[in-house]
Write a protein that holds these residues in place. Sequence first.
Motif, PDB file in Angstrom:
ATOM      1  N   LEU A 141       0.829  -1.210   0.000  1.00 57.09           N
ATOM      2  CA  LEU A 141       0.000   0.000   0.000  1.00 57.09           C
ATOM      3  C   LEU A 141       0.861   1.256   0.000  1.00 57.09           C
ATOM      4  CD1 LEU A 141      -2.605  -1.044   2.732  1.00 57.09           C
ATOM      5  CD2 LEU A 141      -2.858  -1.229   0.241  1.00 57.09           C
ATOM      6  N   THR A 142       0.464   2.234  -0.789  1.00 49.52           N
ATOM      7  CA  THR A 142       1.131   3.535  -0.725  1.00 49.52           C
ATOM      8  C   THR A 142       0.656   4.254   0.531  1.00 49.52           C
ATOM      9  OG1 THR A 142      -0.622   4.708  -1.901  1.00 49.52           O
ATOM     10  CG2 THR A 142       1.108   3.684  -3.259  1.00 49.52           C
ATOM     11  N   ALA A 143       1.333   5.329   0.886  1.00 44.84           N
ATOM     12  CA  ALA A 143       0.944   6.094   2.074  1.00 44.84           C
ATOM     13  C   ALA A 143      -0.481   6.617   1.926  1.00 44.84           C
ATOM     14  CB  ALA A 143       1.918   7.252   2.289  1.00 44.84           C
ATOM     15  N   LEU A 149      -7.673   3.899   3.313  1.00 42.23           N
ATOM     16  CA  LEU A 149      -8.200   2.647   3.839  1.00 42.23           C
ATOM     17  C   LEU A 149      -8.437   2.755   5.344  1.00 42.23           C
ATOM     18  CD1 LEU A 149      -8.995  -0.115   2.740  1.00 42.23           C
ATOM     19  CD2 LEU A 149      -6.716  -0.941   3.295  1.00 42.23           C
ATOM     20  N   ALA A 150      -7.517   3.385   6.054  1.00 43.80           N
ATOM     21  CA  ALA A 150      -7.690   3.566   7.504  1.00 43.80           C
ATOM     22  C   ALA A 150      -8.918   4.428   7.795  1.00 43.80           C
ATOM     23  CB  ALA A 150      -6.439   4.193   8.108  1.00 43.80           C
ATOM     24  N   ALA A 151      -9.106   5.466   6.986  1.00 42.35           N
ATOM     25  CA  ALA A 151     -10.270   6.339   7.180  1.00 42.35           C
ATOM     26  C   ALA A 151     -11.570   5.598   6.868  1.00 42.35           C
ATOM     27  CB  ALA A 151     -10.142   7.574   6.285  1.00 42.35           C
ATOM     28  N   ALA A 152     -11.491   4.637   5.952  1.00 45.86           N
ATOM     29  CA  ALA A 152     -12.678   3.875   5.548  1.00 45.86           C
ATOM     30  C   ALA A 152     -13.062   2.817   6.571  1.00 45.86           C
ATOM     31  CB  ALA A 152     -12.435   3.216   4.188  1.00 45.86           C
ATOM     32  N   ALA A 153     -12.205   2.585   7.552  1.00 47.39           N
ATOM     33  CA  ALA A 153     -12.460   1.525   8.536  1.00 47.39           C
ATOM     34  C   ALA A 153     -13.761   1.745   9.299  1.00 47.39           C
ATOM     35  CB  ALA A 153     -11.287   1.418   9.510  1.00 47.39           C
ATOM     36  N   LYS A 182      -4.684  -4.831  -3.960  1.00 45.27           N
ATOM     37  CA  LYS A 182      -3.393  -5.189  -3.367  1.00 45.27           C
ATOM     38  C   LYS A 182      -3.526  -6.109  -2.155  1.00 45.27           C
ATOM     39  CE  LYS A 182      -0.909  -1.079  -4.935  1.00 45.27           C
ATOM     40  NZ  LYS A 182      -0.232   0.178  -4.529  1.00 45.27           N
ATOM     41  N   THR A 183      -4.688  -6.070  -1.499  1.00 45.67           N
ATOM     42  CA  THR A 183      -4.901  -6.960  -0.354  1.00 45.67           C
ATOM     43  C   THR A 183      -5.540  -8.277  -0.773  1.00 45.67           C
ATOM     44  OG1 THR A 183      -7.022  -5.864   0.120  1.00 45.67           O
ATOM     45  CG2 THR A 183      -5.083  -5.104   1.366  1.00 45.67           C
ATOM     46  N   GLY A 184      -5.889  -8.393  -2.064  1.00 48.27           N
ATOM     47  CA  GLY A 184      -6.480  -9.633  -2.564  1.00 48.27           C
ATOM     48  C   GLY A 184      -7.870  -9.890  -2.004  1.00 48.27           C
ATOM     49  N   THR A 185      -8.608  -8.806  -1.756  1.00 48.45           N
ATOM     50  CA  THR A 185      -9.948  -8.937  -1.185  1.00 48.45           C
ATOM     51  C   THR A 185     -10.997  -8.449  -2.174  1.00 48.45           C
ATOM     52  OG1 THR A 185      -9.653  -6.783  -0.121  1.00 48.45           O
ATOM     53  CG2 THR A 185      -9.113  -8.731   1.188  1.00 48.45           C
ATOM     54  N   SER A 186     -12.271  -8.516  -1.763  1.00 46.78           N
ATOM     55  CA  SER A 186     -13.360  -8.149  -2.670  1.00 46.78           C
ATOM     56  C   SER A 186     -14.072  -6.867  -2.285  1.00 46.78           C
ATOM     57  CB  SER A 186     -14.408  -9.278  -2.719  1.00 46.78           C
ATOM     58  OG  SER A 186     -13.795 -10.479  -3.118  1.00 46.78           O
ATOM     59  N   THR A 187     -13.995  -6.493  -1.019  1.00 46.96           N
ATOM     60  CA  THR A 187     -14.684  -5.286  -0.560  1.00 46.96           C
ATOM     61  C   THR A 187     -13.725  -4.452   0.275  1.00 46.96           C
ATOM     62  OG1 THR A 187     -15.430  -6.235   1.544  1.00 46.96           O
ATOM     63  CG2 THR A 187     -16.859  -6.586  -0.397  1.00 46.96           C
ATOM     64  N   ARG A 188     -14.111  -3.206   0.498  1.00 47.37           N
ATOM     65  CA  ARG A 188     -13.224  -2.362   1.311  1.00 47.37           C
ATOM     66  C   ARG A 188     -13.200  -2.814   2.759  1.00 47.37           C
ATOM     67  NH1 ARG A 188     -15.761   3.646   2.010  1.00 47.37           N
ATOM     68  NH2 ARG A 188     -17.798   3.067   2.779  1.00 47.37           N
ATOM     69  N   ALA A 189     -14.319  -3.353   3.265  1.00 51.00           N
ATOM     70  CA  ALA A 189     -14.336  -3.867   4.643  1.00 51.00           C
ATOM     71  C   ALA A 189     -13.348  -5.029   4.783  1.00 51.00           C
ATOM     72  CB  ALA A 189     -15.742  -4.313   5.026  1.00 51.00           C
ATOM     73  N   GLU A 190     -13.330  -5.918   3.782  1.00 49.03           N
ATOM     74  CA  GLU A 190     -12.377  -7.038   3.804  1.00 49.03           C
ATOM     75  C   GLU A 190     -10.943  -6.517   3.688  1.00 49.03           C
ATOM     76  OE1 GLU A 190     -13.412  -9.670   0.626  1.00 49.03           O
ATOM     77  OE2 GLU A 190     -15.292 -10.304   1.563  1.00 49.03           O
ATOM     78  N   ALA A 191     -10.766  -5.499   2.865  1.00 47.88           N
ATOM     79  CA  ALA A 191      -9.428  -4.924   2.688  1.00 47.88           C
ATOM     80  C   ALA A 191      -8.918  -4.328   4.001  1.00 47.88           C
ATOM     81  CB  ALA A 191      -9.448  -3.855   1.598  1.00 47.88           C
ATOM     82  N   VAL A 192      -9.809  -3.654   4.716  1.00 46.57           N
ATOM     83  CA  VAL A 192      -9.439  -3.082   6.019  1.00 46.57           C
ATOM     84  C   VAL A 192      -9.031  -4.193   6.978  1.00 46.57           C
ATOM     85  CG1 VAL A 192     -10.349  -1.925   8.079  1.00 46.57           C
ATOM     86  CG2 VAL A 192     -10.816  -0.981   5.818  1.00 46.57           C
ATOM     87  N   ARG A 193      -9.849  -5.242   7.060  1.00 46.85           N
ATOM     88  CA  ARG A 193      -9.553  -6.349   7.977  1.00 46.85           C
ATOM     89  C   ARG A 193      -8.218  -7.018   7.639  1.00 46.85           C
ATOM     90  NH1 ARG A 193     -15.162  -7.217   7.677  1.00 46.85           N
ATOM     91  NH2 ARG A 193     -14.935  -8.794   6.051  1.00 46.85           N
TER      92      ARG A 193
END
Length: 201
Positions: A141-143, A149-153, A182-193
């Motif tokens: 992940l870039t900065a 992503l952190a804000a989307a948590a 980049k996290t190999g996930t399907s949703t932003r919630a999964e990406a955050v986790r």
Amino acid sequence: MIRLLLADDQALVRGALAALLGLERDLEVVAEVGRGDEVVDAVGAARPDVVLLDVEMPGLDGISVAERLRAAHPEVRVLMVTTFGRPGYLRRAIDAGASGFVVKDTPARELADAVRRVHLGLRVIDPALATESLTTGASPLTAREREVLAAAAGGATVAVLARRLHLSEGTVRNHLSAAIGKTGTSTRAEAVRQAERLGWL
């Protein structure tokens, strides 16, 4: 005598660490704090040789504290002592200037030895975590992606995130999409986790 400052938001853990390390003839706990944003001032007042930092603390996280200590007190060594043995945390902590990274279930004698080695200028890293970090690799992940992503948590909408981060909605969507890929996930919630699990956030 090696002077120590302990920074951990759990008073029971902090007290136990102080008691265990205090049994060592060459170690002295000279200060304890429970918040990350209190560490730099406490270091200035107590003048420890080594600071033992937790990663997750109120006020300021341990990795950010390590960066500030490197700028304000470069002579002080930092040893991260955390429950959260995540490979991303390890890499970020070392990049921030920490000399060591161990988990809280490390036996007392090994922790004391880790403090001594860090004080001598050596690097000390939990072996299992070092292996996992090498296997996982650096955060892709870039900065900015990490920030979005952190804000989307919290589950905020793209519009709210855009206003909060002073970005366009399209830019927020692009960063979220890149982070999901980049996290190999399907949703932003999964990406955050996934990013939190690996210590990338």
